[in-house]
Design a protein around this motif. Sequence first.
Motif, short mmCIF file in Angstrom:
data_model
loop_
_atom_site.label_atom_id
_atom_site.label_comp_id
_atom_site.label_asym_id
_atom_site.label_seq_id
_atom_site.Cartn_x
_atom_site.Cartn_y
_atom_site.Cartn_z
N GLN A 134 43.51 25.00 46.52
CA GLN A 134 43.12 26.16 47.35
C GLN A 134 42.24 27.14 46.57
O GLN A 134 41.75 28.12 47.12
CB GLN A 134 44.37 26.89 47.88
CG GLN A 134 45.13 26.08 48.93
CD GLN A 134 46.40 26.79 49.38
OE1 GLN A 134 47.51 26.35 49.04
NE2 GLN A 134 46.25 27.86 50.14
N PHE A 135 42.06 26.85 45.29
CA PHE A 135 41.26 27.72 44.41
C PHE A 135 39.87 27.13 44.21
O PHE A 135 39.72 25.94 43.96
CB PHE A 135 41.98 27.85 43.06
CG PHE A 135 41.16 28.49 41.96
CD1 PHE A 135 40.57 29.75 42.13
CD2 PHE A 135 41.02 27.85 40.72
CE1 PHE A 135 39.82 30.33 41.10
CE2 PHE A 135 40.28 28.44 39.69
CZ PHE A 135 39.68 29.68 39.88
N VAL A 136 38.86 27.99 44.35
CA VAL A 136 37.48 27.60 44.03
C VAL A 136 37.02 28.54 42.90
O VAL A 136 37.00 29.77 43.09
CB VAL A 136 36.54 27.72 45.24
CG1 VAL A 136 35.13 27.24 44.87
CG2 VAL A 136 37.09 26.91 46.43
N ALA A 137 36.69 27.96 41.74
CA ALA A 137 36.30 28.77 40.57
C ALA A 137 34.83 29.15 40.69
O ALA A 137 33.95 28.29 40.65
CB ALA A 137 36.54 27.96 39.29
N THR A 138 34.56 30.45 40.85
CA THR A 138 33.19 30.90 41.10
C THR A 138 32.76 31.97 40.10
O THR A 138 33.59 32.70 39.57
CB THR A 138 33.07 31.49 42.52
OG1 THR A 138 34.09 32.47 42.69
CG2 THR A 138 33.21 30.43 43.59
N HIS A 139 31.46 32.07 39.89
CA HIS A 139 30.91 33.13 39.03
C HIS A 139 29.55 33.54 39.61
O HIS A 139 28.58 32.80 39.51
CB HIS A 139 30.75 32.62 37.59
CG HIS A 139 30.13 33.63 36.66
ND1 HIS A 139 29.55 33.29 35.47
CD2 HIS A 139 29.98 34.98 36.77
CE1 HIS A 139 29.08 34.38 34.88
NE2 HIS A 139 29.31 35.41 35.65
N PRO A 140 29.50 34.70 40.23
CA PRO A 140 28.21 35.18 40.74
C PRO A 140 27.37 35.77 39.60
O PRO A 140 27.87 36.61 38.85
CB PRO A 140 28.61 36.29 41.74
CG PRO A 140 29.98 36.72 41.34
CD PRO A 140 30.59 35.67 40.46
N ILE A 141 26.13 35.31 39.47
CA ILE A 141 25.29 35.76 38.34
C ILE A 141 24.58 37.05 38.77
O ILE A 141 23.39 37.07 39.10
CB ILE A 141 24.27 34.68 37.96
CG1 ILE A 141 24.95 33.34 37.80
CG2 ILE A 141 23.56 35.07 36.66
CD1 ILE A 141 26.17 33.38 36.93
N ALA A 142 25.36 38.10 38.76
CA ALA A 142 24.84 39.40 39.21
C ALA A 142 25.64 40.49 38.54
O ALA A 142 26.80 40.30 38.19
CB ALA A 142 24.97 39.52 40.73
N GLY A 143 25.04 41.62 38.40
CA GLY A 143 25.74 42.75 37.80
C GLY A 143 24.71 43.81 37.44
O GLY A 143 23.50 43.60 37.55
N THR A 144 25.22 44.96 37.04
CA THR A 144 24.37 46.00 36.46
C THR A 144 25.17 46.53 35.28
O THR A 144 26.29 46.08 35.03
CB THR A 144 24.08 47.17 37.44
OG1 THR A 144 25.27 47.96 37.58
CG2 THR A 144 23.64 46.65 38.81
N GLU A 145 24.62 47.49 34.57
CA GLU A 145 25.35 48.07 33.44
C GLU A 145 26.37 49.10 33.92
O GLU A 145 27.08 49.68 33.10
CB GLU A 145 24.39 48.67 32.41
CG GLU A 145 23.60 49.89 32.87
CD GLU A 145 22.31 49.54 33.61
OE1 GLU A 145 22.27 48.50 34.32
OE2 GLU A 145 21.34 50.32 33.49
N TYR A 146 26.48 49.34 35.22
CA TYR A 146 27.41 50.32 35.74
C TYR A 146 28.65 49.63 36.31
O TYR A 146 28.66 48.43 36.50
CB TYR A 146 26.72 51.19 36.79
CG TYR A 146 25.48 51.85 36.24
CD1 TYR A 146 25.59 52.83 35.25
CD2 TYR A 146 24.21 51.44 36.62
CE1 TYR A 146 24.46 53.41 34.68
CE2 TYR A 146 23.07 52.01 36.06
CZ TYR A 146 23.20 53.00 35.09
OH TYR A 146 22.09 53.56 34.52
N SER A 147 29.71 50.40 36.55
CA SER A 147 30.93 49.78 37.06
C SER A 147 31.65 50.72 38.01
O SER A 147 31.28 51.89 38.12
CB SER A 147 31.83 49.37 35.88
OG SER A 147 31.96 50.43 34.96
N GLY A 148 32.65 50.19 38.71
CA GLY A 148 33.42 51.00 39.65
C GLY A 148 32.85 50.94 41.05
O GLY A 148 31.72 50.52 41.26
N PRO A 149 33.66 51.36 42.05
CA PRO A 149 33.25 51.27 43.46
C PRO A 149 31.99 52.09 43.77
O PRO A 149 31.21 51.73 44.64
CB PRO A 149 34.45 51.80 44.25
CG PRO A 149 35.42 52.33 43.26
CD PRO A 149 35.03 51.86 41.91
#
Lengths: 280, 280
Positions: free
Chosen positions: A111-126
Amino acid sequence: MIVCVIGLGLLGGSFALGLKARKTPVTILGVDSNPLHARQAYNRGIADKILSLEEAVMRADLVVLATPVNVILHQLPAVLDKLPANATIIDFGSTKQQLCEAVAAHPKRNQFVATHPIAGTEYSGPEAAFASLLHGKTMIICEKEKSRPASLALVEALCHSLTMPLRYMPAAEHDLHFAYVSHLSHISSFALGLTVLDKEKNQKNIFDMAGSGFSSTVRLAKSSPQMWGPIFTQNRENVSEALAGYIAQLQQFKEAIDAQDEELTKAMMAKANDIRKILG
Amino acid sequence: MIVCVIGLGLLGGSFALGLKARKTPVTILGVDSNPLHARQAYNRGIADKILSLEEAVMRADLVVLATPVNVILHQLPAVLDKLPANATIIDFGSTKQQLCEAVAAHPKRNQFVATHPIAGTEYSGPEAAFASLLHGKTMIICEKEKSRPASLALVEALCHSLTMPLRYMPAAEHDLHFAYVSHLSHISSFALGLTVLDKEKNQKNIFDMAGSGFSSTVRLAKSSPQMWGPIFTQNRENVSEALAGYIAQLQQFKEAIDAQDEELTKAMMAKANDIRKILG
C-alpha cells in the motif's frame, strides 16, 4: 478523494494547494505536530480540517508523509499499521533506501509508494507553500514493483494531474544520485556561508560587495537544519563519498593556484563548463 | 564625450550600452583583439566605430579597460604612456592590487582611477551585454587618493548617472574581500560541476534529477576560464587562504556526517543560516 497530509510545510502544503487548484474535488485533512503551523495551514486554505494523526489516517484514501526524513522513518511503519485496507500512503522524503528497508517486511508494504518530488526552495513552513511548486517537476518513484497496481496507478494519475513527469529507479540508486546532485550542493553552500561569515565580521561588507554570483551560490545555506540534518545522516555513506570527491577537486584547484599553474586551472574550468550542455 | 572601450565583452559592452541609454550624447570607440567580437559589438550598437587601440586611445576623453586581468596588467602602463593629457583611464578588473602596483610609479598615475563594478553574469562576449547590467550595482574605487581630482570626479559623475553606488577601499583590502565573496564562490561552483560530471557519466540523469538547488549552486561553473584563470593567479594568496578555510569547513562537515554527529551538522547549518540576515 480524502487526502491526509502529515507535515504541513513547504512540500506538504504545496502538494495540498496543487491538488486543490485542480477541478477534481478533494478534501485535505491536515496533521502537524506544530500547532502554529497547523493554524497557519488552516488559515491559508491548505487543510480543510486539522485532526490528530489517528483520526486523519483512519478516514484517508491517500496519506502523504511530508515530515523530515527521521520522522518519516518512525511514522511510516506506524501509519501503515493503521492504514485502511483500500488506502495508499506515499512519502516526500529526500532519502529512500532506509525508508524502504524499514517497511520491506511490513504486511501492508504494497500500500506504500516510495516517492520523492524534485522540488523545493530554501524556505520552509506552511507560509512558504504555493500551489505551483510541484508543477512540471519530476516525481521519482522507487521500488514500484513492491507497490500494488491500484496504489501505483493512483499515484501516477495524481502526478499526471499535477503535470509531474515520472521517473522510476531503485532506492539505492536514488540515494547515490541525490548525494551528488542535491545533498552535496547543500553542503557546499552551507560551508561557503560559514567560510565567508567567519572571515567577514563586518556583515555590511558582504552585503555591499556580494554580486549576484555569491547570492546564488550561497542561497541553499538558508535551508532548514531540521530537515537536512537527518537527510545527511540517513544518506551518510553516499554523502561522505560525494564530499570526499568534492574536497579532492578543491584541493587540486588550490594546488594549481598555489603553483601558479594557470593552464591547469583553465583546463579544469573548461571541463566544468560542460555543465552548460546539461543545464543550458 | 568620447569613450574608448577596450574589450567589448559582457562588462565593456554593457557599460557602453548603459552610457548610450542616458540622455547625454556619447561616442563609443570600440577596440577588441577578436574580430568577431568587434563585428558583433558594432552590429549591436555597442560601438559606433571599431578602431585600433592606438587610434582610439588618442581620441578618447575616457578609456575603459574591460579585458581579462592578465591583459589589463600589460595594457594599463602601455595605454597610460599614450593617454592624452586631459583624458582619464579606468579598468574593470576583478583584482586590483597587482594592477595598482604596476602603475604606482607611472608619471601619469593620477589619470588612472582603479575601478571594479560588482556586476556580471555567467555569460561572456558582446552578445551577452545589456544596457541595465550595471544599474544599481556597486562600483568599488581603490586608491582614490592617487587619482587627480578631475579624473575622480568624472568617474564618480559617470557612476552617478548609471545609478551605481560608490564604495572606496584600499586595493589590498579589495582583493582580500573579493577572494571570499566572489572568487571562492566561483571555485566552489567549478569544483561542484567537476565532481558531479565525474560521477554522473549519464548526463541525462543530472538534467532530470537536478532540482533548482543544484542549478543555482553550479551556475557559476559556466563562467569563462579565460577570464577567471588570471584572476585566481593574480589574487592567489588570498584565494588560497579562502580555499583552505572552505576545505576545512567541508572536512568538518564530512567528519560530523561520518560520525553521525547530527547535533554538530545541525549547529553548523544553523550558524550558516545567518547568511539570511545579510542576503534576505
